[in-house]
Scaffold this motif. Sequence first.
Motif, PDB file in Angstrom:
ATOM      1  N   HIS A 152      -2.637 -73.577  39.736  1.00  0.00           N
ATOM      2  CA  HIS A 152      -3.564 -72.644  39.104  1.00  0.00           C
ATOM      3  C   HIS A 152      -3.829 -73.134  37.686  1.00  0.00           C
ATOM      4  O   HIS A 152      -2.971 -73.018  36.797  1.00  0.00           O
ATOM      5  N   PHE A 153      -5.003 -73.714  37.463  1.00  0.00           N
ATOM      6  CA  PHE A 153      -5.354 -74.294  36.169  1.00  0.00           C
ATOM      7  C   PHE A 153      -6.255 -73.330  35.405  1.00  0.00           C
ATOM      8  O   PHE A 153      -7.304 -72.927  35.901  1.00  0.00           O
ATOM      9  N   LYS A 154      -5.841 -72.977  34.185  1.00  0.00           N
ATOM     10  CA  LYS A 154      -6.633 -72.101  33.327  1.00  0.00           C
ATOM     11  C   LYS A 154      -6.748 -72.731  31.947  1.00  0.00           C
ATOM     12  O   LYS A 154      -5.871 -73.483  31.515  1.00  0.00           O
ATOM     13  N   LEU A 155      -7.847 -72.421  31.264  1.00  0.00           N
ATOM     14  CA  LEU A 155      -7.995 -72.869  29.891  1.00  0.00           C
ATOM     15  C   LEU A 155      -6.948 -72.183  29.020  1.00  0.00           C
ATOM     16  O   LEU A 155      -6.536 -71.054  29.293  1.00  0.00           O
ATOM     17  N   HIS A 156      -6.502 -72.875  27.957  1.00  0.00           N
ATOM     18  CA  HIS A 156      -5.554 -72.260  27.036  1.00  0.00           C
ATOM     19  C   HIS A 156      -6.132 -70.960  26.483  1.00  0.00           C
ATOM     20  O   HIS A 156      -5.428 -69.977  26.322  1.00  0.00           O
ATOM     21  N   ASN A 157      -7.421 -70.996  26.179  1.00  0.00           N
ATOM     22  CA  ASN A 157      -8.111 -69.788  25.727  1.00  0.00           C
ATOM     23  C   ASN A 157      -9.074 -69.356  26.820  1.00  0.00           C
ATOM     24  O   ASN A 157     -10.203 -69.844  26.895  1.00  0.00           O
ATOM     25  N   SER A 158      -8.619 -68.469  27.674  1.00  0.00           N
ATOM     26  CA  SER A 158      -9.437 -68.060  28.819  1.00  0.00           C
ATOM     27  C   SER A 158     -10.639 -67.215  28.409  1.00  0.00           C
ATOM     28  O   SER A 158     -11.511 -66.927  29.234  1.00  0.00           O
ATOM     29  N   GLU A 159     -10.712 -66.809  27.144  1.00  0.00           N
ATOM     30  CA  GLU A 159     -11.813 -65.971  26.684  1.00  0.00           C
ATOM     31  C   GLU A 159     -12.990 -66.791  26.156  1.00  0.00           C
ATOM     32  O   GLU A 159     -13.981 -66.222  25.704  1.00  0.00           O
ATOM     33  N   VAL A 160     -12.867 -68.137  26.176  1.00  0.00           N
ATOM     34  CA  VAL A 160     -13.919 -68.986  25.617  1.00  0.00           C
ATOM     35  C   VAL A 160     -15.270 -68.682  26.250  1.00  0.00           C
ATOM     36  O   VAL A 160     -16.268 -68.484  25.560  1.00  0.00           O
ATOM     37  N   LYS A 161     -15.312 -68.644  27.561  1.00  0.00           N
ATOM     38  CA  LYS A 161     -16.576 -68.416  28.267  1.00  0.00           C
ATOM     39  C   LYS A 161     -17.157 -67.044  27.916  1.00  0.00           C
ATOM     40  O   LYS A 161     -18.371 -66.903  27.712  1.00  0.00           O
ATOM     41  N   LYS A 162     -16.306 -66.005  27.824  1.00  0.00           N
ATOM     42  CA  LYS A 162     -16.796 -64.663  27.496  1.00  0.00           C
ATOM     43  C   LYS A 162     -17.378 -64.627  26.082  1.00  0.00           C
ATOM     44  O   LYS A 162     -18.398 -63.970  25.839  1.00  0.00           O
ATOM     45  N   VAL A 163     -16.712 -65.324  25.158  1.00  0.00           N
ATOM     46  CA  VAL A 163     -17.220 -65.353  23.785  1.00  0.00           C
ATOM     47  C   VAL A 163     -18.573 -66.044  23.738  1.00  0.00           C
ATOM     48  O   VAL A 163     -19.508 -65.583  23.075  1.00  0.00           O
ATOM     49  N   ILE A 164     -18.690 -67.179  24.453  1.00  0.00           N
ATOM     50  CA  ILE A 164     -19.964 -67.903  24.493  1.00  0.00           C
ATOM     51  C   ILE A 164     -21.051 -67.027  25.101  1.00  0.00           C
ATOM     52  O   ILE A 164     -22.180 -66.968  24.603  1.00  0.00           O
ATOM     53  N   ASP A 165     -20.713 -66.314  26.183  1.00  0.00           N
ATOM     54  CA  ASP A 165     -21.693 -65.415  26.813  1.00  0.00           C
ATOM     55  C   ASP A 165     -22.150 -64.340  25.839  1.00  0.00           C
ATOM     56  O   ASP A 165     -23.335 -64.004  25.764  1.00  0.00           O
ATOM     57  N   SER A 166     -21.201 -63.792  25.095  1.00  0.00           N
ATOM     58  CA  SER A 166     -21.534 -62.717  24.168  1.00  0.00           C
ATOM     59  C   SER A 166     -22.455 -63.206  23.052  1.00  0.00           C
ATOM     60  O   SER A 166     -23.460 -62.557  22.734  1.00  0.00           O
ATOM     61  N   VAL A 167     -22.113 -64.357  22.475  1.00  0.00           N
ATOM     62  CA  VAL A 167     -22.940 -64.891  21.392  1.00  0.00           C
ATOM     63  C   VAL A 167     -24.318 -65.287  21.907  1.00  0.00           C
ATOM     64  O   VAL A 167     -25.340 -65.111  21.232  1.00  0.00           O
ATOM     65  N   TYR A 168     -24.364 -65.791  23.137  1.00  0.00           N
ATOM     66  CA  TYR A 168     -25.636 -66.255  23.695  1.00  0.00           C
ATOM     67  C   TYR A 168     -26.599 -65.107  23.986  1.00  0.00           C
ATOM     68  O   TYR A 168     -27.803 -65.330  24.113  1.00  0.00           O
ATOM     69  N   ASN A 306      -7.777 -86.908  20.895  1.00  0.00           N
ATOM     70  CA  ASN A 306      -6.539 -86.341  20.367  1.00  0.00           C
ATOM     71  C   ASN A 306      -6.452 -84.822  20.506  1.00  0.00           C
ATOM     72  O   ASN A 306      -5.342 -84.278  20.516  1.00  0.00           O
ATOM     73  N   TYR A 307      -7.577 -84.147  20.605  1.00  0.00           N
ATOM     74  CA  TYR A 307      -7.516 -82.686  20.641  1.00  0.00           C
ATOM     75  C   TYR A 307      -7.940 -82.099  21.988  1.00  0.00           C
ATOM     76  O   TYR A 307      -7.087 -81.745  22.789  1.00  0.00           O
ATOM     77  N   PRO A 308      -9.222 -82.002  22.312  1.00  0.00           N
ATOM     78  CA  PRO A 308      -9.551 -81.332  23.574  1.00  0.00           C
ATOM     79  C   PRO A 308      -9.042 -82.068  24.809  1.00  0.00           C
ATOM     80  O   PRO A 308      -8.567 -81.440  25.751  1.00  0.00           O
ATOM     81  N   VAL A 309      -9.109 -83.414  24.819  1.00  0.00           N
ATOM     82  CA  VAL A 309      -8.709 -84.149  26.020  1.00  0.00           C
ATOM     83  C   VAL A 309      -7.195 -84.112  26.208  1.00  0.00           C
ATOM     84  O   VAL A 309      -6.697 -83.854  27.302  1.00  0.00           O
ATOM     85  N   ARG A 310      -6.442 -84.369  25.151  1.00  0.00           N
ATOM     86  CA  ARG A 310      -4.983 -84.339  25.272  1.00  0.00           C
ATOM     87  C   ARG A 310      -4.485 -82.938  25.593  1.00  0.00           C
ATOM     88  O   ARG A 310      -3.527 -82.753  26.356  1.00  0.00           O
ATOM     89  N   SER A 311      -5.131 -81.929  25.008  1.00  0.00           N
ATOM     90  CA  SER A 311      -4.748 -80.550  25.304  1.00  0.00           C
ATOM     91  C   SER A 311      -4.999 -80.227  26.770  1.00  0.00           C
ATOM     92  O   SER A 311      -4.160 -79.595  27.438  1.00  0.00           O
ATOM     93  N   LEU A 312      -6.159 -80.643  27.284  1.00  0.00           N
ATOM     94  CA  LEU A 312      -6.475 -80.428  28.697  1.00  0.00           C
ATOM     95  C   LEU A 312      -5.498 -81.176  29.590  1.00  0.00           C
ATOM     96  O   LEU A 312      -4.999 -80.635  30.589  1.00  0.00           O
ATOM     97  N   ALA A 313      -5.188 -82.433  29.246  1.00  0.00           N
ATOM     98  CA  ALA A 313      -4.262 -83.239  30.047  1.00  0.00           C
ATOM     99  C   ALA A 313      -2.874 -82.609  30.069  1.00  0.00           C
ATOM    100  O   ALA A 313      -2.205 -82.577  31.114  1.00  0.00           O
ATOM    101  N   ASP A 314      -2.422 -82.103  28.931  1.00  0.00           N
ATOM    102  CA  ASP A 314      -1.111 -81.453  28.872  1.00  0.00           C
ATOM    103  C   ASP A 314      -1.084 -80.199  29.733  1.00  0.00           C
ATOM    104  O   ASP A 314      -0.079 -79.903  30.394  1.00  0.00           O
ATOM    105  N   ASN A 315      -2.186 -79.472  29.734  1.00  0.00           N
ATOM    106  CA  ASN A 315      -2.302 -78.273  30.563  1.00  0.00           C
ATOM    107  C   ASN A 315      -2.155 -78.622  32.044  1.00  0.00           C
ATOM    108  O   ASN A 315      -1.360 -78.013  32.778  1.00  0.00           O
ATOM    109  N   LEU A 316      -2.904 -79.616  32.502  1.00  0.00           N
ATOM    110  CA  LEU A 316      -2.848 -80.027  33.906  1.00  0.00           C
ATOM    111  C   LEU A 316      -1.485 -80.614  34.252  1.00  0.00           C
ATOM    112  O   LEU A 316      -0.908 -80.327  35.311  1.00  0.00           O
ATOM    113  N   GLN A 317      -0.958 -81.448  33.362  1.00  0.00           N
ATOM    114  CA  GLN A 317       0.318 -82.126  33.598  1.00  0.00           C
ATOM    115  C   GLN A 317       1.465 -81.126  33.759  1.00  0.00           C
ATOM    116  O   GLN A 317       2.304 -81.265  34.667  1.00  0.00           O
ATOM    117  N   SER A 318       1.501 -80.120  32.917  1.00  0.00           N
ATOM    118  CA  SER A 318       2.579 -79.125  32.985  1.00  0.00           C
ATOM    119  C   SER A 318       2.525 -78.342  34.291  1.00  0.00           C
ATOM    120  O   SER A 318       3.557 -78.091  34.924  1.00  0.00           O
TER     121      SER A 318
END
Length: 416
Positions: A152-168, A306-318
Amino acid sequence: MKLPFLNNVLAKREPSPSSSITLKDFTMVYENDAKYKNYALQIAINKLADALALCEFQTFENKKPVQKDNWYLFNIEPNKNQNQSEFWSKVIYKMVYDDNGALVIQSKEGEFVVADDYDISEFAFYENIYSNIVLPGDFRLPGTRKESDVFHFKLHNSEVKKVIDSVYDDYGKLIAGTIRNYNRGNAIKMKLNIGAIFQQFKNNIVTKEDGTKVTEYDQVMDDMFDNRFKGIFTDQDSVTPMEEGLNLDPISATPGNTKSGSVTTRDISNTFEDIRDMVADAFGIPRGILKGDTADNEGMHKLFVNYPVRSLADNLQSEINRKLYGKNEVLKGNKLKIQTNMINTHDPVEFANAGEALLRVGAYSPNDILRKLGEETIDEDWAKVHYVTKNYERTDNLKGGDETNEEKSNSKSNQN
């Protein structure tokens, strides 16, 4: 190594629930309102997926890298219908667009498949339960799956999409207004002056082919607007009939982005750039990466990795390590590691000095250096060994150097 539920029965073919929404349906429903936002999101997803596809999913046994079944699944072919790049692209897409994240199921043969739809029941001290799991091809899995049975893979900040929707919500209206202003500002608008002589035709009654009676004035006007103007105007153009004695003047001109005040497509593209920057900031991606800037490309690339890609890789790896291998196996050195440094490309000439330094201190083996350069490794024992070619010693283990000629001469004189 496989997930523990592989002996369960395979899926049977059943229609999907009527509530499930496919990507095609999503596009059709929201195309008019959210296409610019979806386009910006898709750019971000593609950048992350492309970077992840360049990583190597290294597998280890007893702390030593091996290339066996799991290595092939994660790096080449997760399932019969997808290669590695397509698979991870769908995973990231689901992580962004699905509020619950991406769910990956392992088949009886050990292949990994991304679920199209599912329901989740979350608990505090017990494993989450997944139900109504729908796989590609409208295959619905019978029964339920526990948390330990799936990835079960989730973004570290699962609210990102909702925030983008709200601002949009506001930016979507702004873009729609900008497009409307562009069409209105660049459309042909004419005034048809109707003189007193033509007004006299209102007194003449004529019979149309269908038997209806109209004034000659209306007949000419209908023919003019329905037929004669068609070769001149499009849907956005207009003609306003004005009788003699009436006059229409604009109250104020519509401001534009040029000196003359006319509206151009720059208004639309500038607004879209704001949306693209908003999406980049939400995912931690340098704005220039999404825009395609070449200025300071190396610096932006390092920040991106160093930031978004490594963070994503660490998420999947764990998630993979705790589900596929488990605590006991990981502590023994049986695990998976996502090497994000494989994303970088190295010029052999420029890398020569650094490669030689890494080799002589024992940090890299010859095969490690070849991997860095994107070359094939050598199947020889000596190419897998780490070398220390300099006499590096610890400070508490220093030894004296050779005697000089003068010291040797003095020592020989003393002996005589």
